[in-house]
Design an enzyme around this catalytic site. Structure first.
Site, mmCIF file in Angstrom:
data_model
loop_
_atom_site.group_PDB
_atom_site.id
_atom_site.type_symbol
_atom_site.label_atom_id
_atom_site.label_comp_id
_atom_site.label_asym_id
_atom_site.label_seq_id
_atom_site.Cartn_x
_atom_site.Cartn_y
_atom_site.Cartn_z
ATOM 1 N N LEU A 38 -38.147 5.954 -14.449
ATOM 2 C CA LEU A 38 -37.812 4.651 -15.022
ATOM 3 C C LEU A 38 -38.313 3.488 -14.182
ATOM 4 C CD1 LEU A 38 -34.110 5.316 -16.119
ATOM 5 C CD2 LEU A 38 -36.181 5.504 -17.512
ATOM 6 N N HIS A 39 -38.355 3.660 -12.877
ATOM 7 C CA HIS A 39 -38.667 2.519 -12.018
ATOM 8 C C HIS A 39 -39.007 3.022 -10.623
ATOM 9 C CE1 HIS A 39 -38.370 -1.372 -10.071
ATOM 10 N NE2 HIS A 39 -37.447 -0.917 -9.267
ATOM 11 N N ASN A 88 -40.342 0.137 -3.280
ATOM 12 C CA ASN A 88 -40.639 0.641 -1.945
ATOM 13 C C ASN A 88 -39.515 1.518 -1.409
ATOM 14 O OD1 ASN A 88 -42.173 0.969 0.322
ATOM 15 N ND2 ASN A 88 -41.761 -1.043 1.167
ATOM 16 N N GLY A 89 -38.306 1.301 -1.936
ATOM 17 C CA GLY A 89 -37.173 2.079 -1.445
ATOM 18 C C GLY A 89 -37.013 3.440 -2.101
ATOM 19 N N GLY A 90 -37.720 3.694 -3.200
ATOM 20 C CA GLY A 90 -37.577 4.974 -3.890
ATOM 21 C C GLY A 90 -37.773 4.805 -5.383
ATOM 22 N N GLY A 91 -37.241 5.769 -6.147
ATOM 23 C CA GLY A 91 -37.408 5.741 -7.591
ATOM 24 C C GLY A 91 -36.084 5.873 -8.314
ATOM 25 N N VAL A 92 -36.137 5.604 -9.627
ATOM 26 C CA VAL A 92 -34.991 5.797 -10.509
ATOM 27 C C VAL A 92 -35.475 6.660 -11.668
ATOM 28 C CG1 VAL A 92 -33.235 4.699 -11.940
ATOM 29 C CG2 VAL A 92 -34.040 3.561 -9.855
ATOM 30 N N ASP A 140 -24.553 -8.386 -6.787
ATOM 31 C CA ASP A 140 -25.836 -8.602 -7.470
ATOM 32 C C ASP A 140 -25.610 -8.638 -8.981
ATOM 33 O OD1 ASP A 140 -28.532 -9.043 -7.795
ATOM 34 O OD2 ASP A 140 -29.104 -6.943 -7.602
#
Length: 836
Positions: free
Chosen positions: A231-232, A235-239, A364
Site C-alpha cells: 500500500l505504501h 524510508n521507514g518501511g512499508g505498509v 497526528d
C-alpha cells in the site's frame, strides 16, 4: 501519492520554495582538520569530496558505502577517513549532521538512505582488500541498511556497481537520468532502486558470492502473514495488506526498518512502531481503534499487524462528496453534506476524548489518518506518533495545517487538529491555517456562508483557531476583491509583487517558483517554472519587467541545455519568450540549438519534446512568413511516429499535446492527413481515460489534467464538429469543470487552469462555477510583505511566482478574462493568434 522531495525546499528563512543552501551549512564532521599535502576537499550541497593527488579512478565500477546513523557518524568517519588517506583512496562523506538526518528521515530517498561515506576502489582486488581491512576497523557497527546495496558481513559496509563519474542518459519517456556505459559504448540508466542488482554484463566478484547468498537467504519462512498487496513505502518501511495464515483473516501489516525513517525528534521507525504497539494496547476495546493482532521481528525488520479496516480515508470522501466539488451544488446537497460531515466530526471528537481518557495523545490527527467504513463509522489509524498524555510532549510530526503550534503540548495538540478538521470538513484548505487569522477568517466566513452551520459550531472553530492558540505569528492576509479579481488594480499589484520578488543576482533562478526550478534541468529559466514564463506573463499582461531581468534571461539563454527541446520545460519555450520580447536573433539561436539536440531518444510531448518544439517553429513561421521554420515543423511531424510514446496522458505530458501540434500544422497547411492524425492522437488519450478501470481521480486539475484535454478537444472540434466520440468526451470532461476548495491556484496543476477551461462559459451553471473559482483564488492569496499579493504554490507549504504553479499563471488568466485575448500560446487557432 504526494511527491515528498519538495520538503527539502521548504527553508525556514524563506516564504518561497527555495533550494537548500548551495553548500551544506552545518558544522562539517571534519571541521578544522587538514588533509595531507596534495589532497583536495570540496564541500558541496550535501557531500564533501576528498581526492588524493594524481587520482585516476575509473568512470564506473564497484564502490563501497559505509552506512551510519546520526549517533555514530562522526565516530565512523574518524575510523574510515584515516584509512582512505593512508591508502590514497578517493572518498566522499555527507558533510554534516543535519544533512545526514534529512536523508535518513521518514520521507528521505529509500534507495539513498543510510549512505554516509562512499569509497572508490580502483579495481576488484582493491575492493576486496578495502572491505576486509574496514571490516576489522568498523565491522558490526549498528547502522541502517542500504536497500540498493549488497551488505558485507554484518555491516555497516555495503557495495554496489555504479558510476564514479556523473553521466546522464535519456529514458524512454525522454527524461534524463544518471547513466553508466555498457560494453558497446552506449549509455544506459544507472538504476538506483531499493533492491540490489547488477548490470547484465557485470559478473559478481567471487568474494561477494557469500554476501549475495546470505542476502537471498534472508526470508520470512516462519512468518505467519502472507503479504499480497503493498500500500505504501517510506524510508521507514512499508505498509501492506496481508492474510494471517493462522486463521485466514485479513490484516494490515506495518514494517519498520531499524535506524531508518527518523522523525523530528530523532526517533526511528522501530521506535514509532513500538509507540503504536503501546497505543493500540492502551486503547484496546475502543470502537474507533482497530484491534492489535501481533508484533514480531521478521529477519532484521519489525512488523506490527492489526485488523484490516474496510474503509476509505476521510480525505478521499470529502473530495468525492463535497458539494462545491460536484455539479450538484444545491442547497439540499449542502444540507445533506452538512448532516454527514457533522456525524463524522462528532465521532472524531468522541474518539479523541476517549483516547485522552485512557491517557493517549494521538499526535497526528488529520483526515488521512481517519478511515470511514461503509456504515459511516470511523476508525483512527497510524498511531505511531501517539504519546502518553501525562508526559505533555510537543508534536514531532504532523500534516500541513493540522500540525499544532510549537507551544501546544499533550492533549492540546489533538484538540487543535480537531478544530482545524471542523473547518476543513467544509473548507478543505488546511494549508491556509498557518498563514494567520485573517486567512482563517476568510475560510470561516466561506463555511458559514455556504453551509447551514450553527453559531455554536462556528464559535468553537473560532475559539480553537484564535490568535492566542495560533501563538505569535505574523499575519499574511490579503483582502480579495468582491468582483473575483476583474479589477485592473489587482493585476497591477500581482505583477508588481512578482517583480519585487526577483533575485537577479542569482544564476539558478530569477523569480522564486516551484521546486521543479531545481529538480528540472535549467528549471529556473524554463517557461513553466522559470524566468521565461514569468517574463512572458508580465509582457502578455501589459507590464514591463526591468531591463536587468530581461538581460538575465538573455545571459542564461546562451548556455542552457534545458530538459529537452520542448516548450514548457525545454528550450523552445525560452526561445518563444525571447521572440515575444523582441529578441529574434537570440530566439533563432536557441531554437537552432533545440533542433540540433533532437536525437532519436527525444520524446514527443509538448512539455519537453518534439511537439513543443514544432509548435514554436510553426509560430515563428506564421509570424515571419519563414519557410525554413515551416519545413522544420513539417519534418518534426513526420518524425513523431518514430519517437518514444508518451508515458502519460494529457496536454503537457501526453498525446493531446501531439494532437495540438498536428492540428495547428493542419490549420497552417490545409493538409487533411494532419487533422486525421491529430484526431487519432487525441483518441489515444481518450482510450486511457475511457477505459473501464480508469479512476477519475487521476484527472487532476489544470492544464496538466482534464482542463488541458478539454482545451484540445475544443480546438479539434472546430474542424470536426460532428465527431460523436469527441463531443461525448468533451461533455463528460466539461461536467468535471466545477468549483471546489481543495485545488491549488496554479495554471499547470490548479485553479488557474480550470478557469481557462471555463473561459467560454455560456450557461448559468458554468458562469457560477467560473465565479466560484475566481473568488477562491483569494483563499490562497497572501502578502509576503504589506501591500503585495502572492500565491501559494504546489503542496501549499510555500509561495510561488512562476507561470505553472504561482502568481504569473494567475496574472495571465485574469488578464485574458478581462481582455478576451488568448491566455497562452497555441491555445487558439494559428491564424488568429495575437502578435505582441
Amino acid at each position: 501519492m504526494l511527491d515528498t522531495r519538495f520538503i527539502d525546499f521548504c527553508r525556514e528563512d524563506s516564504l518561497f520554495y527555495d533550494a537548500p543552501a548551495a553548500v551544506s551549512t552545518g558544522t562539517d564532521f571534519h571541521e578544522g582538520r587538514t588533509l595531507p599535502e596534495g589532497w583536495t576537499a570540496t564541500r558541496g550541497r550535501e557531500w564533501t569530496i576528498c581526492v588524493p593527488p594524481d587520482s585516476d579512478i575509473p568512470d564506473q565500477g564497484w564502490k563501497i558505502h559505509v552506512s551510519a546513523s546520526p549517533g555514530n557518524a562522526a565516530e565512523l568517519l574518524d575510523a574510515v577517513a584515516p584509512y582512505c588517506l593512508q591508502h590514497a583512496l578517493m572518498y566522499k562523506y555527507i558533510s554534516d549532521l543535519e544533512t545526514l538526518g534529512r536523508r535518513g528521515s521518514k520521507y528521505g530517498d529509500r534507495s539513498a538512505s543510510g549512505k554516509f561515506i562512499t569509497i572508490y576502489p580502483a579495481d576488484e582486488a582493491g575492493l576486496e582488500q578495502v572491505l576486509n581491512d574496514l571490516e576489522n576497523l568498523v565491522g558490526g557497527t549498528p547502522a541502517p541498511s542500504i536497500l540498493s546495496d549488497l551488505r558485507w558481513r554484518q555491516g555497516p559496509l555495503y557495495v554496489r556497481y555504479g558510476g564514479f563519474v556523473l553521466k546522464t542518459a535519456r529514458l524512454e519517456d525522454g527524461t534524463l537520468a544518471p547513466a553508466i556505459t555498457a560494453p558497446g559504448g552506449e549509455l544506459v540508466p544507472d538504476e538506483r532502486r531499493p533492491g540490489f542488482h547488477t548490470p547484465s554484463w557485470v559478473t559478481l566478484p567471487p568474494f561477494l558470492e557469500e554476501a549475495l547468498a546470505e542476502r537471498r537467504g534472508r526470508t520470512l519462512a516462519d512468518f505467519p502473514f502472507r503479504v499480497y498487496k503493498a500500500l505504501h513505502f517510506s524510508n521507514g518501511g512499508g505498509v501492506y495488506r496481508a492474510i494471517d495464515k493462522r486463521d485466514g483473516s485479513e490484516v494490515l501489516l506495518k514494517e519498520a526498518r531499524p535506524l531508518a525513517g527518523l522523525d523530528g525528534a530523532g526517533d526511528d521507525a522501530v521506535t514509532r512502531l513500538e509507540r503504536e504497539h503501546w497505543a493500540l494496547s492502551q486503547l484496546a476495546g475502543l470502537a474507533v481503534v482497530p484491534p492489535l493482532v501481533d508484533v514480531r521481528r521478521g529477519n532484521e525488520h519489525y512488523f506490527l499487524a492489526r485488523d484490516y479496516v474496510d474503509g476509505t480515508p476521510l480525505t478521499e470522501l470529502v473530495s468525492a462528496r463535497h458539494p462545491l466539488g460536484s455539479p450538484d451544488n444545491t442547497p439540499q446537497a449542502r444540507a445533506d453534506y452538512t448532516t454527514w460531515a457533522l456525524h463524522i466530526i462528532d465521532q472524531v471528537a468522541d474518539g479523541v476524548a476517549a483516547m485522552h481518557e485512557r491517557g493517549v495523545v494521538f499526535g497526528d490527527l488529520h483526515p488521512g489518518n481517519i478511515l470511514v467504513r461503509p456504515d459511516d463509522t470511523i476508525a483512527f489509524i497510524d498511531l505511531e506518533t501517539a504519546t502518553p498524555a501525562d508526559e505533555m510532549r510537543p508534536q514531532t510530526m504532523g500534516s500541513l495545517g493540522f500540525r499544532a503550534p510549537g507551544h501546544l503540548r499533550g492533549p492540546a495538540v489533538d484538540l487543535f487538529a480537531l478544530d482545524v478538521l471542523r473547518l476543513a470538513m467544509f473548507v478543505p484548505m488546511p494549508q491556509v491555517v498557518p498563514w494567520g487569522t485573517v486567512k482563517i477568517r476568510t475560510l470561516i466566513d466561506a463555511a458559514a456562508r455556504e453551509f447551514p452551520l450553527t453559531p455554536e459550531y462556528m464559535e468553537q472553530v473560532e475559539r480553537g483557531l484564535a490568535p492566542d492558540v495560533l501563538g505569535a505569528r505574523t499575519d499574511y492576509g490579503v483582502v480579495w476583491p468582491a468582483d473575483g479579481g476583474q479589477d485592473e488594480s489587482l493585476t497591477r499589484t500581482i505583477a508588481q509583487s512578482i517583480i519585487e520578488s526577483a533575485t537577479p543576482d542569482r544564476s539558478d533562478r530569477l523569480y522564486p517558483g516551484d521546486v521543479l526550478q531545481f529538480l528540472v534541468a535549467d528549471g529556473g529559466v524554463t517557461f513553466a517554472y522559470g524566468a521565461a514564463g514569468v517574463l512572458w506573463a508580465l509582457h502578455r499582461a501589459g507590464f514591463d519587467a526591468p531591463a536587468e531581468h530581461i538581460q538575465w534571461l538573455l545571459r542564461q539563454a546562451h548556455h542552457i541545455a534545458g530538459d529537452g527541446p520542448g516548450f514548457f520545460t525545454g528550450l523552445a519555450g525560452v526561445a518563444y519568450t525571447l521572440e515575444e520580447l523582441g529578441h529574434p536573433d537570440d530566439a533563432d539561436d536557441l531554437l537552432d540549438r533545440a533542433f540540433a539536440a533532437c536525437d532519436p531518444n527525444i520524446g514527443s510531448t509538448l512539455a519537453t519534446g518534439l511537439s513543443g518544439l514544432g509548435l514554436t517553429a510553426l509560430h515563428l513561421a506564421a509570424e515571419r512568413t519563414d519557410g525554413r521554420r515551416l519545413r522544420q515543423a513539417l519534418e518534426l511531424a513526420r518524425r513523431l511516429p518514430d519517437t518514444p510514446r508518451p508515458q502519460r496522458f494529457g496536454l503537457l505530458q501526453g498525446r493531446s499535446g501531439l494532437a495540438l501540434f498536428l492540428l495547428r500544422l493542419f490549420e497552417h497547411t490545409g493538409e487533411t492527413e494532419l487533422l486525421d492524425r491529430a484526431v487519432a492522437e487525441l483518441g489515444a488519450d481518450l482510450d486511457i481515460i475511457e477505459s473501464a478501470d480508469f479512476d477519475n481521480r487521476f484527472l487532476s486539475a489544470g492544464l496538466d489534467g482534464s482542463a488541458g484535454i478539454v482545451l484540445t478537444l475544443r480546438a479539434v472540434l472546430r474542424h470536426t464538429p460532428d465527431d460523436e466520440r469527441l463531443l461525448a468526451a468533451l461533455n463528460r470532461l466539461q461536467a468535471l469543470r466545477h468549483g471546489g476548495f481543495a485545488t491549488p491556484s496554479g495554471l499547470v496543476h490548479g485553479r488557474a487552469g480550470e478557469i481557462l477551461a471555463l473561459d467560454q462559459a455560456t450557461t448559468d451553471a458554468e458562469r457560477r462555477i467560473l465565479r466560484s473559482h475566481l473568488d477562491a483564488l483569494g483563499w490562497e492569496a497572501l502578502a509576503a510583505e504589506p501591500g503585495r499579493i502572492d500565491f501559494l504554490g504546489n503542496h501549499g507549504y510555500r509561495l510561488s511566482t512562476d507561470l505553472g504553479t504561482g502568481s504569473a499563471g494567475v496574472l495571465v488568466v485574469l488578464t485574458a478574462l478581462r481582455d478576451g485575448a488568448p491566455a497562452l500560446p497555441f491555445l487558439t487557432t494559428a491564424a488568429s493568434e495575437v502578435k505582441r
